[in-house]
Design a protein around this motif. Structure first.
Motif, PDB file in Angstrom:
ATOM      1  N   ILE A 147       0.848  -1.205   0.000  1.00 54.59           N
ATOM      2  CA  ILE A 147       0.000   0.000   0.000  1.00 54.59           C
ATOM      3  C   ILE A 147       0.882   1.254   0.000  1.00 54.59           C
ATOM      4  O   ILE A 147       2.032   1.207   0.423  1.00 54.59           O
ATOM      5  CB  ILE A 147      -0.981   0.037   1.193  1.00 54.59           C
ATOM      6  CG1 ILE A 147      -0.228  -0.065   2.513  1.00 54.59           C
ATOM      7  CG2 ILE A 147      -2.034  -1.036   1.063  1.00 54.59           C
ATOM      8  CD1 ILE A 147      -1.096   0.277   3.705  1.00 54.59           C
ATOM      9  N   SER A 148       0.300   2.340  -0.459  1.00 58.12           N
ATOM     10  CA  SER A 148       1.028   3.613  -0.538  1.00 58.12           C
ATOM     11  C   SER A 148       1.059   4.282   0.833  1.00 58.12           C
ATOM     12  O   SER A 148       0.391   3.832   1.775  1.00 58.12           O
ATOM     13  CB  SER A 148       0.312   4.528  -1.523  1.00 58.12           C
ATOM     14  OG  SER A 148      -0.951   4.854  -0.968  1.00 58.12           O
ATOM     15  N   ASP A 149       1.784   5.399   0.914  1.00 58.04           N
ATOM     16  CA  ASP A 149       1.865   6.139   2.179  1.00 58.04           C
ATOM     17  C   ASP A 149       0.502   6.669   2.617  1.00 58.04           C
ATOM     18  O   ASP A 149       0.261   6.915   3.792  1.00 58.04           O
ATOM     19  CB  ASP A 149       2.842   7.316   2.052  1.00 58.04           C
ATOM     20  CG  ASP A 149       4.281   6.815   1.977  1.00 58.04           C
ATOM     21  OD1 ASP A 149       4.513   5.636   2.329  1.00 58.04           O
ATOM     22  OD2 ASP A 149       5.149   7.599   1.552  1.00 58.04           O
ATOM     23  N   SER A 150      -0.406   6.850   1.641  1.00 58.71           N
ATOM     24  CA  SER A 150      -1.736   7.343   2.011  1.00 58.71           C
ATOM     25  C   SER A 150      -2.650   6.185   2.469  1.00 58.71           C
ATOM     26  O   SER A 150      -3.758   6.426   2.930  1.00 58.71           O
ATOM     27  CB  SER A 150      -2.371   8.062   0.826  1.00 58.71           C
ATOM     28  OG  SER A 150      -2.471   7.160  -0.258  1.00 58.71           O
ATOM     29  N   GLY A 151      -2.166   4.945   2.311  1.00 56.54           N
ATOM     30  CA  GLY A 151      -2.976   3.796   2.723  1.00 56.54           C
ATOM     31  C   GLY A 151      -3.889   3.311   1.616  1.00 56.54           C
ATOM     32  O   GLY A 151      -5.010   2.861   1.872  1.00 56.54           O
ATOM     33  N   GLU A 152      -3.380   3.404   0.363  1.00 50.23           N
ATOM     34  CA  GLU A 152      -4.191   2.983  -0.792  1.00 50.23           C
ATOM     35  C   GLU A 152      -3.458   1.911  -1.595  1.00 50.23           C
ATOM     36  O   GLU A 152      -2.235   1.777  -1.514  1.00 50.23           O
ATOM     37  CB  GLU A 152      -4.491   4.201  -1.679  1.00 50.23           C
ATOM     38  CG  GLU A 152      -5.453   5.167  -0.993  1.00 50.23           C
ATOM     39  CD  GLU A 152      -5.567   6.507  -1.698  1.00 50.23           C
ATOM     40  OE1 GLU A 152      -6.644   6.803  -2.235  1.00 50.23           O
ATOM     41  OE2 GLU A 152      -4.576   7.263  -1.697  1.00 50.23           O
TER      42      GLU A 152
END
Ligand code: PMP
Length: 407
Positions: A147-152
């Protein structure tokens, strides 16, 4: 309901009227479990007072009535999930049991050392450990969608991880630690394009998102009653009929058989094949009342009410110096995880508790996710439709007191 009187709705929840340490309770740990409306409490009480008997067995009026109530709840779940058949609704203890059932009965017989189960980096332990067990039993591999740093999730990345070896994708519909709502419709279509079935962990999603398992076309959907204003100890596994039909039973015992001899046992039809032993009848009846209540308020109204509350809470939290929100996905609901430079999440929640504000601190049963963000824990605020702006204001005021205490 057209115009919801949210004040009256809050009054339906007797527990919320109490004080904690002499302060009115602001309950902001709804992702852990939700409070129960009178409609649920009274239904369970009335079931035990008037209708209690074992189900599917007795040929007497009381047992027939208990059976009718239990099976009526199954119909309610069917209609709530928009499932095609009532036989596709299996009553279990909760999301955890539902996923274990699929791991052992569906996945395990199909897994070899050449296969993989694909999950995401933001799963609850209930959607990690059952697959690890099945992998250990069979030599299969657990693979992780990052997942990305934004949580996606990056869908292109996800697509590349779907291979000939993938036997099942098991992902959360909504993260319990970040609040991210996953693009499950697309993820299911992409998995199905390669004939890979998909299980959705709906524990967090069901109180906030209308579910249509036929539109989603998911193969399994799991949720817990207690997170959607129903009792603990009852939950649901939805599975497509053809898939459930082909699966062996998960547990053996009474009710899941049609005939038993020492030489050979014939299993019952769906859904009973997966409901061994006396089920949680009162729990199922209570869950039915909870779903009636949610439908009476209307999920559209709930979303319209909760989303501005989430935005308000997010804005207010971001005014606090040294506060960082973990999980900033564009598409999220009702959950805000945060860390403070000045204080550990456990200290934050203990101090908030003294102010009557109940939030959760810890790893939220998502230790690998904490590792991903290189933090031991977060403080988590999770909203329900009975929460108010005043609850948020009290939260913010209490966090400011933490800052004063911790200099
Ligand atoms: N999955 C998610 C996303 C959850 O939030 C939870 C509960 N915290 C579970 C699974 C497990 O639910 P239960 O403990 O009710 O089985």
């Amino acid at each position: 309901m057209n115009d919801v009187d949210w004040h009256a709705v809050r009054n339906d929840f007797p527990l919320l009227k109490q004080q904690v340490y002499g302060k009115p309770l602001a309950y902001l740990d709804n992702a852990a479990t939700s409070q129960k409306p009178n409609a649920v409490i009274e239904t369970v009480e009335q079931y035990y007072r008037q209708d209690n008997a074992n189900v599917h067995r007795g040929v007497y009026a009381l047992s027939e009535r208990a059976t009718e109530r239990y099976e009526a709840s199954r119909n309610k779940v069917q209609s709530f999930l928009h499932a095609a058949h009532r036989e596709e609704i299996i009553f279990v203890r909760g999301t955890t049991e539902a996923i274990n059932l699929v791991a052992q009965s569906y996945a395990r017989p199909r897994l070899t050392h050449d296969s993989e189960i694909l999950i995401s980096a933001m799963e609850h332990h209930s959607n990690i450990v059952p697959w690890q067990i099945a992998c250990q039993q069979t030599g299969a591999k657990l693979t992780i969608i990052p997942i990305s740093d934004s949580g996606e999730i990056d869908l292109d990345d996800y697509k590349q991880r779907l291979t000939k070896r993938t036997q099942l994708v098991a992902i959360t519909h909504m993260s319990n630690a970040l609040g991210t709502i996953l693009p499950v419709q697309e993820m299911i279509a992409m998995a199905h394009a390669q004939n890979i079935p998909v299980l959705l962990d709906g524990a967090q999603a069901v109180p906030h998102i209308g579910i249509n398992v036929q539109t989603l076309d998911c193969d399994f959907y799991a949720f817990s009653g207690h997170k959607i204003y129903g009792p603990t100890g009852i939950g649901v596994l939805y599975g497509k009929q053809t898939i459930l039909d082909a699966m062996p039973p998960y547990q053996g015992g009474g009710d899941m058989i049609s005939q038993v001899s020492f030489e050979n046992t014939l299993y019952n039809t769906l859904p009973y094949k997966f409901e061994a032993g006396t089920p949680n009848i009162a729990g199922a009846v209570g869950l039915g009342a909870a779903l009636d209540y949610v439908e009476y308020i209307g999920l559209d109204n709930i979303v319209r009410h909760e989303q501005p509350l989430l935005e308000y809470a997010t804005q207010e939290l971001l005014t606090i110096k040294g506060l960082r929100i973990i999980g900033t996905a564009k598409h999220k609901a009702s959950i805000i995880s945060f860390v403070l430079d000045a204080a550990h999440p456990h200290d934050i929640s203990s101090i908030l508790d003294r102010e009557g504000v109940a939030i959760r601190a810890g790893h939220h049963c998502a230790m690998p996710l904490m590792e991903r963000f290189r933090i031991p824990a977060t403080a988590r605020v999770s909203l329900a439709f009975y929460n108010t702006k005043q609850d948020i204001d009290r939260l913010i005021k209490a966090i400011k007191e933490v800052l004063i205490l911790f200099g």
